[in-house]
Each structure stands twice: as C-alpha cells, then as structure tokens.
Scaffold this motif. Structure first.
Motif, PDB file in Angstrom:
ATOM      1  N   HIS A 165       0.839  -1.199   0.000  1.00 21.09           N
ATOM      2  CA  HIS A 165       0.000   0.000   0.000  1.00 21.09           C
ATOM      3  C   HIS A 165       0.877   1.253   0.000  1.00 21.09           C
ATOM      4  O   HIS A 165       0.891   2.033   0.963  1.00 21.09           O
ATOM      5  CB  HIS A 165      -0.924  -0.015   1.228  1.00 21.09           C
ATOM      6  N   ASP A 166       1.614   1.440  -1.086  1.00 18.32           N
ATOM      7  CA  ASP A 166       2.487   2.597  -1.244  1.00 18.32           C
ATOM      8  C   ASP A 166       2.767   2.785  -2.731  1.00 18.32           C
ATOM      9  O   ASP A 166       2.217   2.065  -3.571  1.00 18.32           O
ATOM     10  CB  ASP A 166       3.795   2.428  -0.449  1.00 18.32           C
ATOM     11  N   ALA A 207       1.918   0.340  -6.042  1.00 14.33           N
ATOM     12  CA  ALA A 207       1.062   0.803  -7.131  1.00 14.33           C
ATOM     13  C   ALA A 207       1.768   0.680  -8.471  1.00 14.33           C
ATOM     14  O   ALA A 207       1.166   0.283  -9.481  1.00 14.33           O
ATOM     15  CB  ALA A 207       0.649   2.254  -6.885  1.00 14.33           C
ATOM     16  N   ASP A 253      -4.832   6.741  -1.235  1.00 13.69           N
ATOM     17  CA  ASP A 253      -5.548   5.559  -1.702  1.00 13.69           C
ATOM     18  C   ASP A 253      -5.875   5.616  -3.193  1.00 13.69           C
ATOM     19  O   ASP A 253      -6.549   4.740  -3.718  1.00 13.69           O
ATOM     20  CB  ASP A 253      -6.854   5.373  -0.915  1.00 13.69           C
ATOM     21  N   GLU A 311      -6.890   2.502  -7.455  1.00 16.42           N
ATOM     22  CA  GLU A 311      -7.437   2.785  -6.128  1.00 16.42           C
ATOM     23  C   GLU A 311      -7.163   1.596  -5.210  1.00 16.42           C
ATOM     24  O   GLU A 311      -7.129   0.442  -5.647  1.00 16.42           O
ATOM     25  CB  GLU A 311      -8.939   3.054  -6.201  1.00 16.42           C
ATOM     26  N   TRP A 312      -6.943   1.910  -3.932  1.00 14.01           N
ATOM     27  CA  TRP A 312      -6.721   0.873  -2.929  1.00 14.01           C
ATOM     28  C   TRP A 312      -8.082   0.355  -2.482  1.00 14.01           C
ATOM     29  O   TRP A 312      -8.854   1.061  -1.830  1.00 14.01           O
ATOM     30  CB  TRP A 312      -5.931   1.435  -1.754  1.00 14.01           C
ATOM     31  N   GLY A 332      -7.741  -4.111   0.296  1.00 15.19           N
ATOM     32  CA  GLY A 332      -6.394  -4.606   0.547  1.00 15.19           C
ATOM     33  C   GLY A 332      -5.526  -4.807  -0.668  1.00 15.19           C
ATOM     34  O   GLY A 332      -4.485  -5.476  -0.590  1.00 15.19           O
ATOM     35  N   ASP A 333      -5.889  -4.205  -1.816  1.00 16.63           N
ATOM     36  CA  ASP A 333      -5.042  -4.327  -3.006  1.00 16.63           C
ATOM     37  C   ASP A 333      -5.342  -3.180  -3.958  1.00 16.63           C
ATOM     38  O   ASP A 333      -6.361  -2.496  -3.837  1.00 16.63           O
ATOM     39  CB  ASP A 333      -5.271  -5.668  -3.708  1.00 16.63           C
ATOM     40  N   TRP A 334      -4.433  -2.965  -4.933  1.00 11.48           N
ATOM     41  CA  TRP A 334      -4.628  -1.932  -5.941  1.00 11.48           C
ATOM     42  C   TRP A 334      -5.475  -2.481  -7.089  1.00 11.48           C
ATOM     43  O   TRP A 334      -5.255  -3.594  -7.548  1.00 11.48           O
ATOM     44  CB  TRP A 334      -3.293  -1.446  -6.491  1.00 11.48           C
TER      45      TRP A 334
END
Length: 292
Positions: free
Chosen positions: A121-122, A126, A211, A246-247, A250-252
């Motif tokens: 998540h950064d 992404a 996000d 978008e997050w 728990g994932d992109w």
C-alpha cells in the motif's frame, strides 16, 4: 495492444481506450523509423557501419570489465545498511536508488490466478500493480471471452469492471478478429501462432493522494500472426500507459486506463527473424512478475 476506433472503442477513460488506432488492451502499434539518406546506401538510409577494428574491440572489452568491477563494488558496499554502520543514513540508500532500479522491498504477496496480487500500500506497490496489469491487459488471452472476463475481474475495480467488460465485448468483434488475422470467432488459424505481448520498460508515479495513485508505464509490445504465409506478421511498438489505481479491499485495482505513443527509440538494423523463430521465442520464453 489495441483496438481501433472503428471497432467501437472510442475515448472513454473508463474503457481505457484513446483515439489511437492500436491500444494496449489486446494490441500494439507498429513503429516505423526512417533513416536519413546517404551516398552509397544499402536501401536502409545509408551505408553499413564498418566492422570494428581489433583496437575498438579491445576498448569495448575494457569498458565491459570496468562496468562489471563497478557493479561488484557497488554490491559489496550495499551490505553496510543491514549491519547498522551506515554512518547515520539508516537505509537512505534505498531512497536514493535510480528511478528504474529495484528497491529490494518484496512488493507481491500472492497471485490472483496467473496475475500477481497483494501489492504494497504505497507508491512502489502501485507501480508494480500497474506494470503487471499492463501485461495482462495486453496479452493474447484478452482475445478469448472467458479469459478476458477473468483478467478484468482480477485487475479492474469492481465499480468499473462492468463498463470495461461491455465496451471490450463490443470491441472484440468478428471484424476485429479478422483484421488481426484470426478466425471470426477469435481462434487462431491452423498452422499459425497468434502473438500479443506487452513488456513494461519502466514506471513512474505522477499523482498520489494516498488511496488513489496515477502511474505511467512505459512499454514495448508485440502483436501479429506468426507462421508461413502470414499476412499479419508480428510487429513491435512503443507506448506509454496511464493507469489510475485505487486501494480497494487490501489491493490496488485499476479505475481508468489510457495510452499514448512512445517514447520510441531509433530502430536498429538487426535482421528480422523468421516466423518460426518468433513463434518459438514467444512460446519458449515465459513472462515475468514485474516489481519495483
């Protein structure tokens, strides 16, 4: 790897298409380079370069040796961060890495079918997600309805997936299949190998609001029909994909997808391989999980 406007693809940012005649969702643009004319040319814009002399060869070998030594020295120096003796930088060497160099952080935790998932998540996560999703959306599997739906479910945000699916179902028409050399049902003619592959060269973040991150992916790609007598030979292209992610849960996930041509390098004078060589290479060399 793309569908043209005459197949109903248009400029809808939700569908990931532009007015480009070829785009990444199942196709790629052919790049043609014209060289300046020169006297005594060979038909490709100038005379061939003379063979290197032995002196030039020695210089090349010397440069290679120096590069190998420099890489080895850099790798030896990188281990000090783990021992805590970095002179107070405390891991700053990662932040100072070259834009396209791996950071060393493991960005992928699992897979969603054949597609990587579980990205960090950064920004790094992404970029990794965008690179892997570009590969999936530009693959030959996109020409099969069942496989295409599976790919879209894996990489597209739930709120956007129906729009992508509807537009692509119209775009992947019998006429489009014929235009790329396939049968009207999308199957590959007997005796041929259909190739559609996207390869990311690099990624960069252009916008980050936590996000929601916008990533550009510079790619090269292949598309065509390999086989004796093919009227749609395999060609290459260069393009940049812009993907908004978008997050979600728990994932992109990709929300929009667009594409533009280039940057494209000057074409080399490498001899074009035969259809059998190209088909063998694509079938024999597997793809990668792309990560920062």
């Amino acid at each position: 790897m793309s569908l043209g406007d005459d197949h109903g693809y248009g400029n809808d940012s939700r569908s990931g298409r532009t007015d480009d005649g070829y785009s990444t969702l199942g196709g790629t643009r052919q790049t043609r380079t014209r060289f300046a004319d020169g006297a005594g040319g060979d038909g490709f814009g100038g005379s061939r370069r003379p063979a290197r002399s032995s002196r030039s060869l020695v210089m090349v070998v010397g440069v290679v040796v120096l590069l190998i030594a420099a890489i080895a020295f850099a790798n030896m120096g990188g281990g000090s961060d783990d021992s805590g003796s970095s002179g107070g930088n405390n891991g700053d060497s990662k932040a100072g890495a070259a834009p396209t160099a791996a950071t060393g952080t493991k960005p992928v935790k699992g897979k969603n079918g054949a597609i990587a998932s579980g990205f960090a998540h950064d920004e790094q996560g992404a970029q990794s997600a965008a690179a892997n999703y570009s590969v999936a959306l530009g693959s030959a599997e996109m020409f099969n309805k069942a496989k295409r739906d599976s790919i879209l479910n894996a990489v597209i945000a739930p709120a956007s997936v129906n729009g992508f699916r509807s537009t692509l179902d119209q775009a992947y028409s019998s006429q489009f299949f014929k235009n790329v050399g396939l049968n009207e049902d999308g199957s590959t003619p007997e005796g041929f190998t259909f190739i559609s592959r996207t390869t990311p060269i690099g990624t960069k973040v252009t916008k980050n609001s936590g996000d929601r991150i916008t990533v550009e992916v510079w790619c090269t790609g292949l598309i065509g029909l390999a086989g004796e007598g093919s009227t749609k030979p395999v060609t290459d292209g260069w393009f940049t994909i812009t993907m908004v992610l978008e997050w979600i849960d728990g994932d992109w996930k990709a929300v929009t997808h667009s594409q533009k041509d280039g940057p494209a390098p000057v074409g080399s004078d490498t001899r074009a391989s035969s259809a059998d060589e190209i088909a063998g290479a694509v079938n024999g060399f597997g793809g990668f999980t792309y990560a920062r």
